[in-house]
Design a protein around this motif. Structure first.
Motif, PDB file in Angstrom:
ATOM      1  N   GLU A  85       0.850  -1.182   0.000  1.00 55.06           N
ATOM      2  CA  GLU A  85       0.000   0.000   0.000  1.00 55.06           C
ATOM      3  C   GLU A  85       0.890   1.237   0.000  1.00 55.06           C
ATOM      4  OE1 GLU A  85      -3.919   1.721   2.257  1.00 55.06           O
ATOM      5  OE2 GLU A  85      -2.596   0.399   3.366  1.00 55.06           O
ATOM      6  N   GLU A  86       0.559   2.177  -0.870  1.00 58.85           N
ATOM      7  CA  GLU A  86       1.303   3.436  -0.943  1.00 58.85           C
ATOM      8  C   GLU A  86       0.338   4.597  -0.793  1.00 58.85           C
ATOM      9  OE1 GLU A  86       3.966   4.002  -4.280  1.00 58.85           O
ATOM     10  OE2 GLU A  86       4.411   1.859  -4.357  1.00 58.85           O
ATOM     11  N   GLY A  87       0.857   5.665  -0.255  1.00 57.09           N
ATOM     12  CA  GLY A  87       0.157   6.935  -0.203  1.00 57.09           C
ATOM     13  C   GLY A  87       1.106   7.999  -0.714  1.00 57.09           C
ATOM     14  N   CYS A  88       0.635   9.226  -0.780  1.00 55.05           N
ATOM     15  CA  CYS A  88       1.477  10.298  -1.316  1.00 55.05           C
ATOM     16  C   CYS A  88       1.040  11.624  -0.707  1.00 55.05           C
ATOM     17  CB  CYS A  88       1.343  10.340  -2.842  1.00 55.05           C
ATOM     18  SG  CYS A  88       2.348  11.595  -3.636  1.00 55.05           S
ATOM     19  N   LEU A  89       2.014  12.415  -0.296  1.00 54.25           N
ATOM     20  CA  LEU A  89       1.714  13.723   0.279  1.00 54.25           C
ATOM     21  C   LEU A  89       0.990  14.626  -0.715  1.00 54.25           C
ATOM     22  CD1 LEU A  89       5.062  14.352   2.199  1.00 54.25           C
ATOM     23  CD2 LEU A  89       2.844  13.645   3.166  1.00 54.25           C
ATOM     24  N   SER A  90       1.170  14.373  -2.012  1.00 54.29           N
ATOM     25  CA  SER A  90       0.502  15.181  -3.036  1.00 54.29           C
ATOM     26  C   SER A  90      -0.901  14.674  -3.370  1.00 54.29           C
ATOM     27  CB  SER A  90       1.345  15.217  -4.317  1.00 54.29           C
ATOM     28  OG  SER A  90       2.519  15.971  -4.109  1.00 54.29           O
ATOM     29  N   ILE A  91      -1.267  13.514  -2.827  1.00 58.57           N
ATOM     30  CA  ILE A  91      -2.589  12.943  -3.108  1.00 58.57           C
ATOM     31  C   ILE A  91      -3.250  12.557  -1.784  1.00 58.57           C
ATOM     32  CG2 ILE A  91      -3.881  11.241  -4.457  1.00 58.57           C
ATOM     33  CD1 ILE A  91      -1.402  11.015  -6.250  1.00 58.57           C
ATOM     34  N   PRO A  92      -3.633  13.559  -1.010  1.00 52.40           N
ATOM     35  CA  PRO A  92      -4.219  13.269   0.303  1.00 52.40           C
ATOM     36  C   PRO A  92      -5.543  12.528   0.175  1.00 52.40           C
ATOM     37  CG  PRO A  92      -4.432  15.605  -0.224  1.00 52.40           C
ATOM     38  CD  PRO A  92      -3.581  14.994  -1.297  1.00 52.40           C
ATOM     39  N   GLY A  93      -5.794  11.642   1.144  1.00 56.08           N
ATOM     40  CA  GLY A  93      -7.060  10.941   1.195  1.00 56.08           C
ATOM     41  C   GLY A  93      -7.147   9.705   0.320  1.00 56.08           C
ATOM     42  N   ILE A 141      -0.915   6.613  -8.323  1.00 53.56           N
ATOM     43  CA  ILE A 141      -2.251   6.248  -8.797  1.00 53.56           C
ATOM     44  C   ILE A 141      -2.219   5.766 -10.246  1.00 53.56           C
ATOM     45  CG2 ILE A 141      -3.557   7.640  -7.145  1.00 53.56           C
ATOM     46  CD1 ILE A 141      -3.744   9.836  -9.278  1.00 53.56           C
ATOM     47  N   ASP A 142      -1.188   6.134 -10.995  1.00 52.70           N
ATOM     48  CA  ASP A 142      -1.039   5.668 -12.379  1.00 52.70           C
ATOM     49  C   ASP A 142      -0.702   4.181 -12.431  1.00 52.70           C
ATOM     50  OD1 ASP A 142      -1.355   8.352 -13.091  1.00 52.70           O
ATOM     51  OD2 ASP A 142       0.807   8.687 -13.228  1.00 52.70           O
ATOM     52  N   LYS A 143      -0.081   3.667 -11.372  1.00 51.42           N
ATOM     53  CA  LYS A 143       0.387   2.288 -11.348  1.00 51.42           C
ATOM     54  C   LYS A 143      -0.402   1.408 -10.384  1.00 51.42           C
ATOM     55  CE  LYS A 143       5.157   3.170 -12.647  1.00 51.42           C
ATOM     56  NZ  LYS A 143       6.548   2.911 -12.320  1.00 51.42           N
ATOM     57  N   ILE A 145      -2.881  -0.967  -8.514  1.00 46.79           N
ATOM     58  CA  ILE A 145      -3.750  -2.086  -8.848  1.00 46.79           C
ATOM     59  C   ILE A 145      -5.150  -1.799  -8.318  1.00 46.79           C
ATOM     60  CG2 ILE A 145      -4.151  -4.554  -8.417  1.00 46.79           C
ATOM     61  CD1 ILE A 145      -1.010  -4.718  -8.082  1.00 46.79           C
ATOM     62  N   SER A 146      -5.195  -1.165  -7.155  1.00 50.12           N
ATOM     63  CA  SER A 146      -6.471  -0.749  -6.569  1.00 50.12           C
ATOM     64  C   SER A 146      -6.238   0.543  -5.790  1.00 50.12           C
ATOM     65  CB  SER A 146      -7.028  -1.838  -5.651  1.00 50.12           C
ATOM     66  OG  SER A 146      -6.158  -2.049  -4.556  1.00 50.12           O
ATOM     67  N   ILE A 147      -7.316   1.333  -5.671  1.00 49.57           N
ATOM     68  CA  ILE A 147      -7.250   2.617  -4.968  1.00 49.57           C
ATOM     69  C   ILE A 147      -8.236   2.592  -3.811  1.00 49.57           C
ATOM     70  CG2 ILE A 147      -7.707   5.107  -5.146  1.00 49.57           C
ATOM     71  CD1 ILE A 147      -5.324   4.488  -6.778  1.00 49.57           C
ATOM     72  N   ASN A 148      -7.774   3.108  -2.674  1.00 49.88           N
ATOM     73  CA  ASN A 148      -8.613   3.241  -1.488  1.00 49.88           C
ATOM     74  C   ASN A 148      -8.822   4.739  -1.261  1.00 49.88           C
ATOM     75  OD1 ASN A 148      -9.787   3.386   1.021  1.00 49.88           O
ATOM     76  ND2 ASN A 148      -8.184   2.257   2.081  1.00 49.88           N
ATOM     77  N   GLU A 149     -10.045   5.201  -1.376  1.00 49.15           N
ATOM     78  CA  GLU A 149     -10.366   6.636  -1.238  1.00 49.15           C
ATOM     79  C   GLU A 149     -10.224   7.139   0.178  1.00 49.15           C
ATOM     80  OE1 GLU A 149     -11.050   8.808  -3.711  1.00 49.15           O
ATOM     81  OE2 GLU A 149     -10.904   7.269  -5.226  1.00 49.15           O
ATOM     82  N   GLN A 150     -10.309   6.279   1.170  1.00 48.36           N
ATOM     83  CA  GLN A 150     -10.226   6.705   2.562  1.00 48.36           C
ATOM     84  C   GLN A 150      -8.885   6.371   3.190  1.00 48.36           C
ATOM     85  OE1 GLN A 150     -12.627   8.600   3.960  1.00 48.36           O
ATOM     86  NE2 GLN A 150     -13.568   8.519   1.952  1.00 48.36           N
ATOM     87  N   GLY A 151      -7.873   6.109   2.374  1.00 47.40           N
ATOM     88  CA  GLY A 151      -6.561   5.705   2.896  1.00 47.40           C
ATOM     89  C   GLY A 151      -5.816   6.839   3.551  1.00 47.40           C
ATOM     90  N   ARG A 152      -4.659   6.498   4.052  1.00 46.00           N
ATOM     91  CA  ARG A 152      -3.794   7.523   4.664  1.00 46.00           C
ATOM     92  C   ARG A 152      -3.191   8.375   3.571  1.00 46.00           C
ATOM     93  NH1 ARG A 152      -0.466   2.905   4.292  1.00 46.00           N
ATOM     94  NH2 ARG A 152       1.499   3.407   3.298  1.00 46.00           N
ATOM     95  N   ASP A 153      -2.721   9.541   3.956  1.00 45.30           N
ATOM     96  CA  ASP A 153      -2.029  10.365   2.967  1.00 45.30           C
ATOM     97  C   ASP A 153      -0.575  10.297   3.283  1.00 45.30           C
ATOM     98  OD1 ASP A 153      -2.992  13.610   4.369  1.00 45.30           O
ATOM     99  OD2 ASP A 153      -1.964  11.923   5.221  1.00 45.30           O
TER     100      ASP A 153
END
Length: 153
Positions: A85-93, A141-143, A145-153
């Protein structure tokens, strides 16, 4: 040192390819220092220059083992596979599951202009790949496999 504003996902600068650093001068050294402070203040593990609005190939990473500064980083070796699982400071939430190499070797310059290589496995391999992708205008998000809208940033 100063905390810089982190650009968010709708900012077009995040989709541009960063330019190679030709000369390590005071501006680049200040950028490295500011990026490290900004990353820590945002509770991140990595930050690439485009995320603070600068199109230069500069990255800072700290996965809890000390600060790593990379200028003009290039992945020279990769092996294996992992999904994390990855998050990104530029893609909060948002967070997502991304397939990355299990091990990478990256060649870069340090702040003194000396070439070095760093080997990253597991989380460090993910962080290195994630931040180098930023330098090429690629977001996790370009790579994903799945996206979680409520994930950590």
């Amino acid at each position: 040192m100063a905390i810089r504003a982190i650009r968010k996902d709708s900012d077009e600068i995040l989709r541009k390819v960063s330019k190679k650093v030709e000369k390590i001068d005071d501006r680049i050294l200040t950028l490295l220092d500011d990026m490290a402070e900004t990353m820590r203040a945002a509770d991140g593990v990595g930050l690439a220059a485009p995320q603070v609005g600068i199109l230069r190939r500069v990255v800072v990473i700290d996965i809890g083992e000390g600060l790593i500064e990379l200028i003009n980083p290039v992945i020279v070796y990769e092996s294996g596979e992992q999904q994390r699982e990855e998050g990104c400071l530029s893609i909060p939430g948002k967070s997502g599951i991304v397939k990355r190499p299990k091990k990478v070797i990256v060649r870069a310059l340090n702040r003194k202009g000396e070439t070095f290589e760093i080997t990253g496995e597991d989380l460090l391999a993910v962080a290195l790949c994630h931040e180098i992708d930023h330098l090429n205008g690629i977001l996790f998000i370009d790579k994903a496999i799945s996206i979680n809208e409520q994930g950590r940033d």
